[in-house]
Design an enzyme around this catalytic site. Sequence first.
Site, short mmCIF file in Angstrom:
data_model
loop_
_atom_site.label_atom_id
_atom_site.label_comp_id
_atom_site.label_asym_id
_atom_site.label_seq_id
_atom_site.Cartn_x
_atom_site.Cartn_y
_atom_site.Cartn_z
N HIS A 114 36.04 41.56 26.33
CA HIS A 114 34.59 41.78 26.46
C HIS A 114 33.85 40.47 26.71
CE1 HIS A 114 35.40 45.87 25.19
NE2 HIS A 114 34.18 46.18 25.55
N LYS A 119 36.72 52.47 16.49
CA LYS A 119 36.51 52.99 15.15
C LYS A 119 35.35 52.28 14.49
CE LYS A 119 39.63 49.97 12.52
NZ LYS A 119 38.81 49.33 11.49
#
Lengths: 290, 206
Positions: free
Chosen positions: B36, B117
């Site tokens: 990212h 998550k």
Amino acid sequence: MRDLTNEIVELIRRTSSSLPKDVEDRLRTSIEKEAPGSAARGALETILKNIELSRANSTPICQDTGTPIFYVHYPVGWSTIQLRRQIRAAMEEATKKSYMRPNAVDAIYDKNSGNNLGGDDFPYIHFEEVEGEELTIELMLKGGGCENVGRQYSLPENTLGAGRDLAGVRKVVLDAVQKAQGQGCAPGILGVAIGGDRGSSYIKSKEVLFSEMGTRNDDPKLAALEEQLTKESNELGIGPMGFGGKTTVLDTKITGLSRLPASYFVSVSYMCWAYRRRKMTVKGEEVMYD
Amino acid sequence: MHQIQTPIGDEVIRSLKVGDSVTLSGTMVTGRDAAHKWMIETFIKQTRPAQGDDLQVHEELKKLLNGSVIYHCGPVVTGKSLQEYRFIAAGPTTSIREEPYQADVMKHFNIKGVIGKGGMGAKTLKGCEETPGVYFHAIGGAASFLAQTVTKVTGVFKLEFGMPEAMWVIEVKDFPVVVTMDSHGGSQHAVVDEASKKVLNDLLSR
């Protein structure tokens, strides 16, 4: 001195792929508390399937095989230099066998060593010489997700109305659980250390996690606080994975240590449901695993 | 139970609501912290010059991620070549660390789903509304179980980031998730956070 490298590889395999029974039992009991068809119950069902599959196939329960934390208790006459060498060789071998993910990243140069060896401190090894003939090696694998939600408080913590007493400890621990939400892979297990300096406090908060589920502190006051914190954490309604539900914390373990007059630290180590810890015992020629 | 195939159309995304159980099939790409940061710095903010195979990988990723899913996962992979690679443990990692980047990455690549998550924050929720996209929650720690849904590894980029941080291109079949953030502003994480905060305040006052 005997070479235990292969036996330690086996300890790593067991720790990474086979969740201790006491933890699995708690998870099984928790399922009944969650509503049929709820996301919380579905999460626990998947978790239990995963536990069985990992054990059957010797594959990691969680892909984050965590920080390897070894506690070695050795009788007089063993060499810690050699034991360290064997543990490190075993870690490298276990990584080759995919029991462990390469997890040691140089923080300055962002380079993954590829073999789970990084400087002198990765894996973390604690040695202690003991009386008697038995050598024990305990291993805990603690994942990064749950490590990241651990917290340390310096009391008093005025924003929470937490003073320097057990009532204050209760408040900051509940705050830590609320702030963790599902991010530490709830349902979690809390390791709490009261006192010490910042470093020793955090270390003890992890060390206490080597004990079995349901082990209560010998001090009745702390034992009562352990029970209360588990109960009240579950009232928060965070639930498995933070989906909302009744099972947020499976157990709480507290330990106390001496502090300076000026300091009152409370350290909370959050352990994910994938609570991987195993022990091997060497006695004479025999090697036993728990 | 919704059965969804990647690439995913906007109408399917708009039909998904918080709480929906979904199984995903098709191609997806793993990407976590290093990926990212690299995507943002090299292609979106362009604060770092492209190096090595960056531009070529960018072109490949644009094709792969368009309408598809990015999975916050640092897997355990066996094998030494593309023919041999096999996922043996591949659960989700905590997503909130990608909060500064995720919405921009979604928009840049037209990513329709983010799997992870622990949920994400307000910026990503807004990104889900605008792209549109959803956040799919997988079961944290269920690594052996989820790895079984990975039928094939079809590529890997940025292996120099290390095995956990590389971007793995995988085919999955019936990968189970729950929608916890939808494209209509709904977030189960915001709901649970707020409700638990109220209970906490009550407990602290005792």
